[in-house]
Write an enzyme that holds these catalytic residues in place. Structure first.
Site, short mmCIF file in Angstrom:
data_model
loop_
_atom_site.label_atom_id
_atom_site.label_comp_id
_atom_site.label_asym_id
_atom_site.label_seq_id
_atom_site.Cartn_x
_atom_site.Cartn_y
_atom_site.Cartn_z
N HIS A 54 -3.75 0.22 -5.82
CA HIS A 54 -4.77 -1.14 -5.10
C HIS A 54 -4.23 -1.92 -6.62
CE1 HIS A 54 -6.76 -2.55 -2.15
NE2 HIS A 54 -7.76 -3.01 -3.03
N TYR B 259 -9.28 -13.51 -3.81
CA TYR B 259 -8.46 -13.18 -5.43
C TYR B 259 -8.68 -14.86 -6.45
CZ TYR B 259 -6.45 -9.01 -4.13
OH TYR B 259 -6.11 -7.92 -4.40
N ARG C 212 1.14 -1.37 0.63
CA ARG C 212 0.05 0.16 0.06
C ARG C 212 0.86 1.41 -0.01
NH1 ARG C 212 -1.87 -3.65 4.13
NH2 ARG C 212 -4.21 -3.96 3.75
N ARG D 1 -1.94 -4.31 -6.22
CA ARG D 1 -1.65 -5.71 -5.33
C ARG D 1 -2.75 -6.57 -6.09
NH1 ARG D 1 -0.91 -4.81 0.06
NH2 ARG D 1 -2.47 -5.51 0.46
N HIS E 44 -3.00 -8.95 4.39
CA HIS E 44 -4.37 -9.37 5.09
C HIS E 44 -4.29 -9.35 6.05
CE1 HIS E 44 -5.25 -9.75 0.14
NE2 HIS E 44 -4.94 -8.23 0.89
N LYS F 249 -1.54 -1.80 7.99
CA LYS F 249 -3.02 -1.50 9.14
C LYS F 249 -2.40 -2.04 10.65
CE LYS F 249 -5.89 -0.23 5.16
NZ LYS F 249 -6.99 -1.37 4.58
#
Length: 415
Positions: A360, A395, A267, A363, A386, A291
């Site tokens: 993104h 995905y 990110r 990614r 994640h 995150k």
């Protein structure tokens, strides 16, 4: 005061000798030598540093004339100071932003301006809500900024002049605001607003501003995005990387940034948060600060390591900041926000002759490429940082061969 400093970049001795003259005045001039060094460390050219020193001398003299100290400056007095400069016809450093570096330097020495505390009901409420978002919910500044914007829109619809009136807040008010705010938004953007609203309403209940659990009145988003995760082709990735000129300073830096995006699917905020201590050269590993305070240790590919080493050795300015990626022009410091990363990608896309690609989508590119090479969804989630397997499972929809292997045949109708 404009004649206080010579037309050449001065050493400390020359500055100190000039301070003793009768022309300049004010207590700020005692800090001129240190401020001079501070500007040098930030990469200011002699010409630009001189202008900031002129401004410091001008402000010092004005403070003495007004009989106030630097720490007593308020927003209105600073604007008054620059209004005088503009009226005198000064051609540069004409706005309060011009004092940013001086305020930062003096702040390091303990000379801080008095906090400008607003007593407006909306401002007070948002300050308390921001504290809750960052300290108790652990949101990043970017997420907190979005949540605050949603809260501001919602609060502005509440009645009250001297204070915000929460009495009578009901589910109908919540539904009406949410429907109006999300009417023209995409599904993903609407989900963000829904999350922000639920958080706000829980805060109101926690603070005793309402006795209703109104977060349950915020309905979930109906429907889902039907599009598959969209990456870009390997040829476009190559074009992006090849568009950088490794012989130029900005090209060398941007190439290292793009490699991190294209190899790890980072990110934008993770690139900005990367510190020198996060690279373990002996073990060939890199720590990604994701995150929610998550820290993942990943192998450092040879090409990424070589690009980082080249940038750090030959391009990165030698400053005290521990950020890996810095601005290349004054003030030299860490990259400000994710908009900088998007600008790097925008320039690369223009040079490569392809449509703009945001971080993104890179990614998605990393994830789909790993999936094609047989990497498990669990491992893909580890690389992308994640928090749950459900996010990575998205995905699986692009793994057509894998889906074909587990799909059941359509039953034949026997007449």
């Amino acid at each position: 005061s404009e004649g206080y400093f010579s037309s050449h970049f001065m050493g400390e001795e020359k500055i100190m000798s000039m301070i003793g003259s009768s022309d300049p005045s004010g207590s700020l001039l005692d800090y001129a030598p240190g401020f001079h060094r501070y500007l040098s460390e930030l990469g200011y050219s002699p010409w630009a540093a001189e202008k900031h020193l002129y401004l410091m001398a001008y402000l010092s003299r004005w403070l003495e004339m007004e009989s106030i100290s630097f720490c007593d400056l308020t927003t209105s007095r600073i604007e008054e100071f620059f209004c005088i400069r503009r009226l005198e016809g000064r051609s540069d450093l004409r706005t309060p932003r011009s004092l940013e570096q001086l305020i930062a330097y003096l702040g390091k020495l303990g000379l801080t301006l008095k906090p400008q505390i607003s007593t407006e009901p909306l401002d007070v409420f948002l300050v308390n809500y921001h504290r809750y978002l960052t300290s108790e919910r652990g949101l990043t500044e970017g997420s907190a900024h979005f949540y605050l914007n949603v809260a501001r829109l919602f609060v502005m619809e509440r009645p009250g002049v001297t204070q915000i009136e929460w009495t009578g807040l009901c589910a109908r008010d919540v539904t009406k605001f949410t429907a109006a705010t999300c009417r023209s938004r995409s599904i993903s953007s609407t989900r963000s607003v829904i999350s922000a609203m639920r958080c706000l309403l829980r805060f109101l209940r926690l603070e005793g501003l309402t006795n209703l659990d109104l977060d349950q009145a915020v309905l979930s988003v109906a429907g889902r995005s039907s599009s598959l995760p969209r990456g870009i082709s390997s040829g476009e990735v190559t074009a992006l990387l090849d568009s950088c000129d490794p012989t130029s300073a900005i090209g060398c830096r941007d190439y290292a940034i793009l490699l991190l995006l294209c190899r790890f699917g980072l990110r934008g905020g993770e690139v900005i948060a990367l510190k020198l201590d996060d690279i373990d050269w002996r073990s060939a590993e890199i720590i990604i600060n994701g995150k929610g305070g998550r820290r993942d240790r990943l192998p450092l590919p040879a090409d990424v390591g070589a690009a980082l080493a080249n940038y750090l050795q030959f391009v990165r300015p030698q400053v005290t900041s521990r950020c890996v990626f810095l601005r290349l022009s004054a003030p030299i410091r860490g990259l400000g926000n994710t908009g900088t990363i998007r600008s790097v990608l925008d320039r690369a896309c223009s040079r490569a002759g392809i449509a703009y690609v945001n971080p993104h989508r890179l990614r998605h590119t990393v994830a789909t490429e790993m999936l094609r090479k047989g990497v498990s969804l669990h491992d893909i989630g580890q690389v992308l940082g994640h928090h749950g397997e459900a996010t990575t499972a998205n995905y699986a929809r692009v793994d057509i061969d894998g889906l074909r292997a587990v799909a059941r045949c359509w039953p034949e109708v026997v007449s």
